[in-house]
Write a protein that holds these residues in place. Structure first.
Motif, PDB file in Angstrom:
ATOM      1  N   THR A   1      -2.248   5.586  -9.182  1.00 45.83           N
ATOM      2  CA  THR A   1      -2.379   5.459  -7.730  1.00 45.83           C
ATOM      3  C   THR A   1      -3.681   4.764  -7.358  1.00 45.83           C
ATOM      4  OG1 THR A   1      -1.061   7.460  -7.379  1.00 45.83           O
ATOM      5  CG2 THR A   1      -2.470   6.750  -5.564  1.00 45.83           C
TER       6      THR A   1
ATOM      7  N   ARG B   1      -3.441   0.953  -7.927  1.00 41.87           N
ATOM      8  CA  ARG B   1      -2.665   0.263  -6.888  1.00 41.87           C
ATOM      9  C   ARG B   1      -3.407   0.230  -5.562  1.00 41.87           C
ATOM     10  NH1 ARG B   1       2.782   3.517  -8.712  1.00 41.87           N
ATOM     11  NH2 ARG B   1       3.512   2.033 -10.298  1.00 41.87           N
TER      12      ARG B   1
ATOM     13  N   ASP C   1       4.722  -2.764  -9.211  1.00 43.20           N
ATOM     14  CA  ASP C   1       3.437  -2.481  -8.580  1.00 43.20           C
ATOM     15  C   ASP C   1       3.229  -3.317  -7.321  1.00 43.20           C
ATOM     16  OD1 ASP C   1       2.916  -0.715 -10.571  1.00 43.20           O
ATOM     17  OD2 ASP C   1       1.164  -1.750 -11.381  1.00 43.20           O
TER      18      ASP C   1
ATOM     19  N   VAL D   1       0.974  -2.276  -3.742  1.00 44.66           N
ATOM     20  CA  VAL D   1      -0.201  -3.145  -3.576  1.00 44.66           C
ATOM     21  C   VAL D   1      -0.068  -3.988  -2.307  1.00 44.66           C
ATOM     22  CG1 VAL D   1      -1.464  -5.101  -4.543  1.00 44.66           C
ATOM     23  CG2 VAL D   1      -0.797  -3.200  -6.015  1.00 44.66           C
TER      24      VAL D   1
ATOM     25  N   ALA E   1      -0.763   3.959  -0.287  1.00 42.79           N
ATOM     26  CA  ALA E   1      -0.308   3.848  -1.679  1.00 42.79           C
ATOM     27  C   ALA E   1       0.561   5.047  -2.071  1.00 42.79           C
ATOM     28  CB  ALA E   1      -1.514   3.734  -2.613  1.00 42.79           C
TER      29      ALA E   1
ATOM     30  N   GLU F   1       4.491   4.922  -3.131  1.00 40.29           N
ATOM     31  CA  GLU F   1       4.969   5.472  -4.403  1.00 40.29           C
ATOM     32  C   GLU F   1       6.043   6.524  -4.178  1.00 40.29           C
ATOM     33  OE1 GLU F   1       0.845   4.994  -7.043  1.00 40.29           O
ATOM     34  OE2 GLU F   1       1.353   6.897  -6.093  1.00 40.29           O
TER      35      GLU F   1
ATOM     36  N   SER G   1       8.465   4.137  -6.202  1.00 42.32           N
ATOM     37  CA  SER G   1       7.925   4.089  -7.562  1.00 42.32           C
ATOM     38  C   SER G   1       8.377   5.300  -8.361  1.00 42.32           C
ATOM     39  CB  SER G   1       6.391   4.020  -7.540  1.00 42.32           C
ATOM     40  OG  SER G   1       5.939   2.847  -6.905  1.00 42.32           O
TER      41      SER G   1
END
Length: 264
Positions: free
Chosen positions: A71, A74, A130, A134, A202, A206, A210
């Motif tokens: 984390t 990113r 990613d 980002v 972020a 995620e 993610s």
């Protein structure tokens, strides 16, 4: 700059003593948390002891640090892009009234569009890579940094700038002693604000896009209805931010303030 940093290190005991106020504020928050846990029960709000005990059990493991590192990578990558691009564009736009007026609607657009909307677009463009967190962090932090740089440039004292030109100060002295001390007073708070936003965005990215990172870990605790683990991950993120702010950014801020006073 080096002289100011040395002065800040000498003032470290006073800085540590001033941290008692912040510590008292955190202890008050924990006390209110304890009261809330007693009122609503462990399913809704686990008590701080259970949360921190679980977090302490993760401390020696690999998972906690691995997810935090993912984390952080990113968030800091998006933040670095936002700081670089936003600072440069803001400084350039601040040199021209026309450029400032043209940039205003763009800033309003970026600030007004919620990060979740950018996240949906990023998921379509970058998938589960990613690039999604980002890019979302970059777009969310860019206007914050841009406005700080723009205001710092636009509010530069014109008589002081004219005096520097009249005395024909060297370019390097003009930048370090006249322009930079003023602009940094606007840029640094913007960078700190963007830092806090970068971690929040972020983790949100995620959570939805993610399979690793703190956000993905929170998604797992949500499915398992594990409120204690959810709060433990939140505490880990907040603790990392507090350590970064008070361990690195606050001393750096004090060094910059001393440098500005010396330069003024």
């Amino acid at each position: 700059m080096l002289r100011a940093l040395i002065a800040t290190l000498r003032g470290a005991p006073a800085y540590l003593w001033s941290g008692w106020g912040s510590l008292a504020s955190l202890l008050l928050f924990v006390a209110l948390w304890e009261i809330g846990a007693a009122l609503y029960g462990p399913l809704i709000l686990p008590d701080p002891r259970a949360t921190f005990t679980l977090l302490a059990g993760w401390w020696g493991g690999h998972t906690l640090w691995q997810e935090l590192a993912i984390t952080a990578r990113r968030a800091l990558a998006g933040l670095a892009l936002a700081i670089g691009v936003g600072s440069a564009l803001g400084l350039l736009a601040g040199l021209s009234m026309t450029a400032s007026m043209m940039a205003r609607p763009w800033v309003t657009l970026l600030l007004g569009m919620p990060p979740i909307a950018w996240l949906v677009l990023a998921m379509l463009w970058f998938g589960a890579s990613d690039g999604t967190p980002v890019f979302t962090v970059f777009v969310a932090c860019l206007p914050i940094v841009f406005v700080g740089a723009l205001q710092g440039t636009r509010t530069l004292d014109k008589p002081l700038r004219d005096m520097a030109q009249s005395f024909r100060l060297p370019w390097r002295m003009r930048m370090t002693d006249v322009y930079l001390p003023h602009v940094i007073a606007w840029l640094f708070p913007a960078w700190i604000t963007a830092l806090g936003s970068s971690w929040k965005v972020a983790v949100m990215a995620e959570l939805l896009a993610s399979s690793d990172g703190v956000g993905a870990a929170l998604a797992v605790t949500r499915v398992q209805l594990d409120t204690t683990a959810t709060l433990a991950w939140i505490a880990a993120v907040v603790g990392s931010l507090l350590a970064l702010e008070y361990g690195l950014l606050e001393p750096l801020k004090r060094a910059l303030e001393r440098w500005r006073e010396a330069g003024g």
